[in-house]
Design a protein around this motif. Structure first.
Motif, mmCIF file in Angstrom:
data_model
loop_
_atom_site.group_PDB
_atom_site.id
_atom_site.type_symbol
_atom_site.label_atom_id
_atom_site.label_comp_id
_atom_site.label_asym_id
_atom_site.label_seq_id
_atom_site.Cartn_x
_atom_site.Cartn_y
_atom_site.Cartn_z
ATOM 1 N N GLU A 152 2.160 -0.670 0.247
ATOM 2 C CA GLU A 152 2.084 -1.786 1.194
ATOM 3 C C GLU A 152 0.656 -1.930 1.712
ATOM 4 O OE1 GLU A 152 6.611 -1.753 3.047
ATOM 5 O OE2 GLU A 152 5.065 -0.528 3.979
ATOM 6 N N ARG A 153 -0.001 -0.821 1.975
ATOM 7 C CA ARG A 153 -1.407 -0.882 2.427
ATOM 8 C C ARG A 153 -2.297 -1.484 1.356
ATOM 9 N NH1 ARG A 153 -1.606 5.181 4.478
ATOM 10 N NH2 ARG A 153 0.021 4.974 6.032
ATOM 11 N N ASP A 154 -2.073 -1.075 0.103
ATOM 12 C CA ASP A 154 -2.845 -1.649 -1.005
ATOM 13 C C ASP A 154 -2.627 -3.158 -1.068
ATOM 14 O OD1 ASP A 154 -3.717 0.883 -1.707
ATOM 15 O OD2 ASP A 154 -2.272 1.107 -3.354
ATOM 16 N N ALA A 155 -1.367 -3.560 -0.999
ATOM 17 C CA ALA A 155 -1.038 -4.989 -1.052
ATOM 18 C C ALA A 155 -1.676 -5.731 0.117
ATOM 19 C CB ALA A 155 0.478 -5.190 -1.053
ATOM 20 N N LEU A 156 -1.598 -5.167 1.311
ATOM 21 C CA LEU A 156 -2.167 -5.805 2.493
ATOM 22 C C LEU A 156 -3.671 -6.007 2.347
ATOM 23 C CD1 LEU A 156 -1.750 -6.881 5.347
ATOM 24 C CD2 LEU A 156 -1.938 -4.533 6.179
ATOM 25 N N ARG A 157 -4.355 -4.995 1.839
ATOM 26 C CA ARG A 157 -5.811 -5.110 1.617
ATOM 27 C C ARG A 157 -6.130 -6.273 0.684
ATOM 28 N NH1 ARG A 157 -5.603 0.191 0.823
ATOM 29 N NH2 ARG A 157 -6.093 1.241 2.729
ATOM 30 N N ILE A 158 -5.422 -6.328 -0.437
ATOM 31 C CA ILE A 158 -5.705 -7.363 -1.436
ATOM 32 C C ILE A 158 -5.293 -8.738 -0.920
ATOM 33 C CG2 ILE A 158 -5.204 -8.167 -3.772
ATOM 34 C CD1 ILE A 158 -4.767 -5.139 -4.470
ATOM 35 N N ILE A 159 -4.147 -8.824 -0.255
ATOM 36 C CA ILE A 159 -3.696 -10.107 0.307
ATOM 37 C C ILE A 159 -4.722 -10.626 1.302
ATOM 38 C CG2 ILE A 159 -1.973 -11.176 1.822
ATOM 39 C CD1 ILE A 159 0.095 -9.255 0.439
ATOM 40 N N SER A 160 -5.288 -9.744 2.108
ATOM 41 C CA SER A 160 -6.256 -10.182 3.116
ATOM 42 C C SER A 160 -7.513 -10.753 2.481
ATOM 43 C CB SER A 160 -6.628 -9.031 4.053
ATOM 44 O OG SER A 160 -7.446 -8.082 3.408
ATOM 45 N N LEU A 161 -7.797 -10.346 1.261
ATOM 46 C CA LEU A 161 -9.004 -10.817 0.577
ATOM 47 C C LEU A 161 -8.752 -12.000 -0.359
ATOM 48 C CD1 LEU A 161 -10.522 -7.337 -0.282
ATOM 49 C CD2 LEU A 161 -11.208 -8.891 1.557
ATOM 50 N N GLY A 162 -7.530 -12.117 -0.895
ATOM 51 C CA GLY A 162 -7.323 -13.159 -1.888
ATOM 52 C C GLY A 162 -5.939 -13.745 -1.984
ATOM 53 N N GLY A 163 -5.009 -13.307 -1.177
ATOM 54 C CA GLY A 163 -3.677 -13.895 -1.179
ATOM 55 C C GLY A 163 -2.667 -13.136 -2.033
ATOM 56 N N ASN A 164 -1.423 -13.617 -1.970
ATOM 57 C CA ASN A 164 -0.305 -12.967 -2.657
ATOM 58 C C ASN A 164 -0.465 -12.958 -4.172
ATOM 59 O OD1 ASN A 164 0.700 -12.863 -0.065
ATOM 60 N ND2 ASN A 164 2.622 -13.865 -0.540
ATOM 61 N N LYS A 165 -0.931 -14.053 -4.724
ATOM 62 C CA LYS A 165 -1.074 -14.147 -6.181
ATOM 63 C C LYS A 165 -2.066 -13.094 -6.686
ATOM 64 C CE LYS A 165 -1.919 -17.434 -9.899
ATOM 65 N NZ LYS A 165 -2.232 -18.823 -10.239
ATOM 66 N N MET A 166 -3.169 -12.959 -5.982
ATOM 67 C CA MET A 166 -4.170 -11.967 -6.365
ATOM 68 C C MET A 166 -3.585 -10.558 -6.253
ATOM 69 S SD MET A 166 -7.828 -11.215 -4.617
ATOM 70 C CE MET A 166 -9.218 -10.919 -5.647
ATOM 71 N N ALA A 167 -2.819 -10.299 -5.205
ATOM 72 C CA ALA A 167 -2.201 -8.978 -5.028
ATOM 73 C C ALA A 167 -1.267 -8.674 -6.190
ATOM 74 C CB ALA A 167 -1.459 -8.900 -3.700
ATOM 75 N N ALA A 168 -0.470 -9.658 -6.602
ATOM 76 C CA ALA A 168 0.444 -9.455 -7.728
ATOM 77 C C ALA A 168 -0.334 -9.106 -8.998
ATOM 78 C CB ALA A 168 1.302 -10.704 -7.942
ATOM 79 N N GLN A 169 -1.418 -9.826 -9.239
ATOM 80 C CA GLN A 169 -2.220 -9.571 -10.439
ATOM 81 C C GLN A 169 -2.892 -8.207 -10.388
ATOM 82 O OE1 GLN A 169 -4.780 -12.987 -10.299
ATOM 83 N NE2 GLN A 169 -3.352 -14.283 -11.433
ATOM 84 N N LYS A 170 -3.526 -7.884 -9.275
ATOM 85 C CA LYS A 170 -4.272 -6.619 -9.162
ATOM 86 C C LYS A 170 -3.356 -5.401 -9.200
ATOM 87 C CE LYS A 170 -8.564 -8.064 -8.215
ATOM 88 N NZ LYS A 170 -9.740 -7.708 -8.955
ATOM 89 N N LEU A 171 -2.163 -5.538 -8.618
ATOM 90 C CA LEU A 171 -1.236 -4.408 -8.563
ATOM 91 C C LEU A 171 -0.273 -4.384 -9.750
ATOM 92 C CD1 LEU A 171 -0.407 -4.514 -4.749
ATOM 93 C CD2 LEU A 171 -1.924 -2.904 -5.917
ATOM 94 N N ALA A 172 -0.388 -5.387 -10.619
ATOM 95 C CA ALA A 172 0.469 -5.496 -11.808
ATOM 96 C C ALA A 172 1.948 -5.499 -11.438
ATOM 97 C CB ALA A 172 0.154 -4.390 -12.812
ATOM 98 N N ILE A 173 2.285 -6.351 -10.436
ATOM 99 C CA ILE A 173 3.661 -6.510 -10.001
ATOM 100 C C ILE A 173 3.980 -7.997 -9.932
ATOM 101 C CG2 ILE A 173 3.794 -4.330 -8.739
ATOM 102 C CD1 ILE A 173 3.183 -5.836 -6.172
#
Length: 75
Positions: free
Chosen positions: A29-50
């Motif tokens: 969740e922390r990883d997702a929150l970091r990425i979402i704060s920088l680029g949004g949900n779509k970016m988090a899905a791509q970066k975390l491969a989910i």
């Protein structure tokens, strides 16, 4: 979800350790929150491969844990 400006993203990133340590957020969740704060949900899905739906589940869980009634309150 509105994409934060660079300045806002940086401000959120600086506050993450304080927010995350005060609540029982999982490491993922922390990883997702970091990425979402920088680029949004779509970016988090791509970066975390989910899937985007998994990101939404993380967001819902984080809002519950952070006691934010709505996404707008989390901004």
């Amino acid at each position: 979800m509105r994409r934060p400006t660079h300045k806002t993203g940086a401000a959120i990133k600086q506050k993450l350790p304080v927010i995350a340590d005060g609540y029982l957020l999982t490491e993922r969740e922390r990883d997702a929150l970091r990425i979402i704060s920088l680029g949004g949900n779509k970016m988090a899905a791509q970066k975390l491969a989910i899937s985007p739906s998994t990101v939404r589940t993380y967001v819902e869980s984080m809002f519950r844990k952070l006691e934010c009634p709505t996404q707008a309150a989390g901004r």
